[in-house]
Every structure is written in C-alpha cells, then in structure tokens.
Design an enzyme around this catalytic site. Structure first.
Site, PDB file in Angstrom:
ATOM      1  N   TRP A  99      -5.266  73.256  51.501  1.00 25.31           N
ATOM      2  CA  TRP A  99      -4.249  74.030  51.082  1.00 25.31           C
ATOM      3  C   TRP A  99      -3.837  73.666  49.608  1.00 25.31           C
ATOM      4  CZ3 TRP A  99      -3.688  78.231  53.952  1.00 25.31           C
ATOM      5  CH2 TRP A  99      -4.176  78.139  55.214  1.00 25.31           C
ATOM      6  N   ASP A 165       4.840  71.756  48.916  1.00 24.09           N
ATOM      7  CA  ASP A 165       4.453  72.401  50.167  1.00 24.09           C
ATOM      8  C   ASP A 165       4.628  71.315  51.308  1.00 24.09           C
ATOM      9  OD1 ASP A 165       3.480  73.669  52.302  1.00 24.09           O
ATOM     10  OD2 ASP A 165       1.519  74.128  51.274  1.00 24.09           O
ATOM     11  N   LYS A 189       5.194  75.842  62.015  1.00 25.04           N
ATOM     12  CA  LYS A 189       4.573  74.495  62.616  1.00 25.04           C
ATOM     13  C   LYS A 189       5.688  73.932  63.508  1.00 25.04           C
ATOM     14  CE  LYS A 189       0.929  74.818  59.750  1.00 25.04           C
ATOM     15  NZ  LYS A 189      -0.584  74.874  59.845  1.00 25.04           N
TER      16      LYS A 189
END
Lengths: 355, 355
Positions: A99, A165, A189
């Site tokens: 990511w 992030d 999540k």
C-alpha cells in the site's frame, strides 16, 4: 456453524454496531424513515455525523486545529489527495509494503519522491528517519502492512508534516495526533463497512502549494463544508459512529490496545510453540492487526490441508495474501478473544494429528 | 404515523431492497457473516457485483463495448474525472443548473469550456446543440435539474462523445446508451444508499489525452480491475442490486417511466388546478423526478403554514431548495403512488381551508 471472521478487510465489526445499523436501515430511531433514505442535510444525520466527529476527537484526544473529515473514495483517493494538497517539490515515503508502494506511485505524479525501503517487506527499515531529506515537504508513513504483517507503533518527530495511512491499525492503540499533519485511512477494517474514509487533518499545513486543486480533491473544500460539500456515505458513517461508541464502552483506544496485544500475544506464542507453523516477520516488527504465518519447512505440503481443516471448522479469511502465501489471521478490534482461542485450539489439534 | 418520503436525495428506496439489506447486514444469505464484514474479493461479493453489473446492462440494453463501474467519491468526483480522462483542449457543457455549474467549474481546471446556458434555470436552453463547437472533445449534459426541476429527456447525436450526469433521473426511463460516451451519477436517488457512483463508459473513447492521470482517477484502472481496483462500497452496491431486481420485477425502465409519468402528471395537474399553488418551470421542460411549486402570489404568506401542515401529516422532504424556495416533491422510482395521492389530498384540503 459459528463463523470466526479473520477477514483482512472489509472485516469483522462489533455485533452491536451491525445490529444498530440493520435496525436503522429499517427505521432510524423511530422517525419512520430508513437510514438509507434520510437527507444528509437532515437534523437526524447532522446529529450522527457531528457525534461521530466529536467521539473520534474525544477518543484520540485530538488537539485544537485539527479537523475530522468523513469522505468517499477510499484511502486510494488519499494517495492522490495528499500530494495534490501538500507537495511542492519533494516528499519522503517510508515504503513498508504494497500500500505504501501504491501511495508512492501516486506521489510521483506530483513531484520527486524519496522512497525509503528495505530489500523486502518482512521487516521494517531501521534508522530510516535519517534518510528523510530535510527539504521534503512532508514525510509519509503507512503504519501497518496488512499483507506482510508488520506494524510501526511509534509516533515520529520531524520538522515537516508527518502523514500517516493508518487504514489497518487505526483506533487499535493511542497515537499522539499532535505529531501528525494528516492521519487517514479506509474505515473498512476497524470502524465501518467499506465506503467511508476518515481524514484527520491539521489546518495550518494546507494552502502551501501553488498548483490548482480540483474542488473535490482539496481538503479545504471538505473542511469548509464540514464533510458535507457533497453527499457523504450516510450508512457507513452511521455504523462508524456505532463502532466508536463500542470502543468507548470498551475502554477507548487504551482498551483496544490491551485487547489487541493480548490476542496477538496469544496467537504469536502458539505460532512459536507449534511445530507445524512459523511466523514470517521480524519479531520486533510484528503487527498486532495482521498475524502472518506459514507452515514450517518440513510440513509445507500440509498447507492446503490445514486451510481446508480450518474452513470446515468455520474459520473465514485466514488465507495469506497471494504475495506471501500461508496464513493471515487479522486481529482487528472487534475480533473476539474466543475466535483467537478457537484458532489456537485447531492449530493444536492439527499438530496432534500430524506432528 | 406513516411517513411520505419526498426527499431529494438520499431518498426513498424500494422497501424490499431495504429489508434485504437490513437482513444481509445481520447475516448474508446464511453465510453466518454480515454483509458489512465479507471480503470484497469473496465469492459472495463477486456474485453480488457481477449480478448488479449484468442486471444494469440488461435493463438498459447496454451495447457491447461499454463497461459498468461502481465507484466511490460521488458524482462530484466524476466532475473532475471526466475532463481528466477526456479533455485535451476544449469541451462543451450544457449548463442546466447548479450541478452542471459545478461540473463546469472542475472542467475549467483542465481546459476551455463552452458554457451553454439560459439566463436562468427555470427552462432549458432551446436549440443549444448548434452552440456546441465542432472541435470540442466532448459535450456534457446534466439530464435532470434536481433543484429547479427541469429535465432533458432526449438522447442527442453528436460527432463527439456525449457525457451525461444522470444522477437524479437514471433508471427512470429508457435511454439509448449507444449515443453516450459516459453516463454517470451518484446512486443515492433512484438506486442505493449514498456512497456508490455508477459509471457506464464506452471503452473506445478513453486513452486519447496526453496528460498523466492519477491511478484512481483513470477510468482504465477501474475497467481493468472490473471495479475492484480498491475496496468498493460493498453495502451500497448490495442495495443497488436489490433495487435493480425490484425495477426488473416492476416492468424495467419502461415500467419506471410509466410510473414516473403517471405520478408526475397527477401532481402537476393538481398544481395547475389548485388556486393556492403554481409550478415554477416551463411546462415543456418539467422534470418527472423533482416537481417544484410555490404559493401563488396572493397566498405567499401561507408558505410556512402549508409546510407545517404537511409536516404534521407525515410529509418529509417537501421544502424547496433554498435557491428556489417553495416546495419540491421528489418523485423517484420507489415513491409510491399513494404518497402522491396523499400529497394531492392535503393540497386540496388546504385549499378548502384557505381559498
């Protein structure tokens, strides 16, 4: 059969948050309207989004000068929005996984990127802070590597904005928000169904680039309209509020940290103890959120058998990402301790059968 | 008290779609998992998104060469994505209202815009096609003005791609998709809870600009990954599928057109007949989706009283947008005829009391 949901994301959410959402989709608090059909400018939704913003501020002790935004487009849109809003010439990115790599790819559209990385993603770069150029506009970190299972549980001091992030470990531990310029993430999540992105942004870092920014990609647009520049994802924001309430009732982010640590320690101990399995990442860099393990060398041909065995016992989402293989047990806030215990039980049972 | 939901968006959705969504949030089709907690890469969600894409293709008879995408970020993100992907130098925009104006604002970041408009938004520009420059890269229309209540129910022939924002009248009538390069919109009017954007895009119009496009803003990214480049808004897409099923069971887009026309005609007739009220837009440009009306001159001081009267009878969302005033009755697909009849009844009752 009871399911044990170890999905990496979208993932398990508190049952009470799901129950409240299902009720609200039928009837929002006795209004006679579905949550899905109320106006985002109604007093009902105004109360929901305001309470969610305030609760997030309270739980994370977010200081003055920061805004809490709930946007669409996912963390992937933030990969472009961050450099659009912050990069004049150069930024440093700590490359801790897939990511982070995607965030770096987008940043390169806007300027020069110092890409700080190890040879692989099984451990975190050490002493990486020294590699950050002093003239960078900001430094970007990805705190948790969902795929390889590493986690950076530290707040850093830099003479530039730190952008993080935190998609996959947000609200699982306290963070010192004052050390960040932006904290963002997809909420699917630890907080909500897919579709809402949280952004905590310090207002004084904005407005310092010369480029023209499309309206929707400009953080100031959303700050000025308090996340209501356009229709926000109403249903996911409602669930997010219910999850924040559950976090508060369960000891806040300190309570979440205790839960996460306890569950992760149990599972890592079993992985170490069990003859069949081994962990994949450096011990000091282990994630509490995504616990990755593979079969030990001599038992590698048993991988599929253990996966099928686990599936037959109601375990969901424990297959490792294709770039790592093996297994991944995602241990988000809402995962009950019982599910971790159940996983340990079947690991022991399988060991008895095979070792 | 039964509520009559005339909200302009997010708005009323078919009860069966809401019921199915609420059930699925508790347990998705007996999987033992919540819809909010299944992986977007699971076979369960794969079946959901594929069925939704196929059903949309079937209902609109979408020809070969088009892709159906379900994205995040709202129609407002499309305002930037369209010129990012299609504009080399110049585009023509039919300016039919506030949302068209916002789309134009974004397009101007990318090149020259021919802004085709009337002096006000109470009617649609006539003969506007002749004002489209022949060297424009595309022409953009906004088919329904949600705020003023006009609607352009016509497919146009141009020697360039036609891009249409159909946020507020999509799936309320047949359209000849072959005449469009892109049809897009926020789904929170006729299809789903807020959070999902539909995009129907003809593949051969892409890849013709020189600029670099950030990954998430490039239509080809989403085409290549079939809307799964990143986590899509799972719950809104599920509801969207249920709404499409309801549309199919109720005669498809032709059935929706018949419903919409019948309900709109009833209400417009009453507005014309009733001494207290008058419509605000040119008769030939009237929207079937958003029916705007105000008090007649001599009764203007009764506006608040009628609003309070309607509210006391369970009517929701009938206040006109602040830029128009008066009233707006949004007549989306799922609004039952009974709600329109009930509105007409109270208009008559109020007239008896006052006229």
């Amino acid at each position: 059969m009871k399911k044990h949901n170890f999905n990496a994301g979208p993932s398990i959410l508190p049952q009470q948050a799901l129950d409240k959402t299902a009720e609200a989709i039928k009837d929002l608090d006795g209004t006679g309207l579905s949550l899905a059909s109320v106006s985002h400018r109604s007093k009902e939704f105004d109360a929901i989004i305001k309470e969610a913003q305030q609760l997030m501020k309270d739980l994370l002790e977010i200081p003055e000068g920061y805004h809490v935004l709930f946007l669409g487009g996912g963390a992937s849109l933030q990969f472009a929005m961050v450099p659009y809003n912050l990069m004049n010439k150069k930024a440093a990115y700590l490359n801790t996984g897939n990511w982070a790599k995607k965030a770096i790819k987008e940043a390169k559209f806007f300027g020069e990127v110092k890409d700080i990385k190890n040879d692989d993603y099984y451990s975190l770069p050490k002493g990486w802070e020294k590699e950050v150029p002093s003239d960078a506009d900001y430094v970007h970190i990805t705190t948790n590597n969902t795929i390889f299972g590493t986690e950076l549980r530290q707040d850093f001091d830099f003479n530039m904005p730190v952008v993080a992030d935190m998609s996959s470990d947000f609200m699982s531990r306290p963070v010192d928000v004052s050390k960040y310029g932006i904290i963002y993430g997809g909420a699917q999540k630890n907080l909500a169904p897919a579709g809402v992105t949280f952004v905590i942004v310090r207002e004084d870092i904005l407005g310092k680039v010369d480029r023209k920014i499309p309206t929707l990609l400009d953080y100031n647009t959303h700050i000025e309209k308090d996340s209501l520049f356009h229709t926000p994802p109403v249903v996911p924001i409602y669930t997010l509020l219910q999850t924040l309430k559950w976090i508060k009732e369960n000891g806040g982010v300190k309570g979440m940290e205790k839960r996460a640590k306890e569950k992760a320690d149990m599972l890592y101990s079993e992985i170490e103890r069990n003859k069949l399995f081994k962990g994949t990442v450096a011990k000091e860099d282990r994630s509490r959120m995504n616990i990755c393990f593979v079969m030990n060398e001599e038992y590698q041909d048993l991988e599929k058998e253990f996966f099928d065995f686990a599936t037959s016992k109601g375990f969901v989402g424990i297959k490792g990402h294709r770039s790592v293989g093996g297994f991944r047990a995602s241990n988000y806030n809402a995962l009950p301790k019982e599910s971790v215990e159940a996983l340990i039980d079947i690991m022991k049972e399988f060991e008895k059968q095979k070792a």
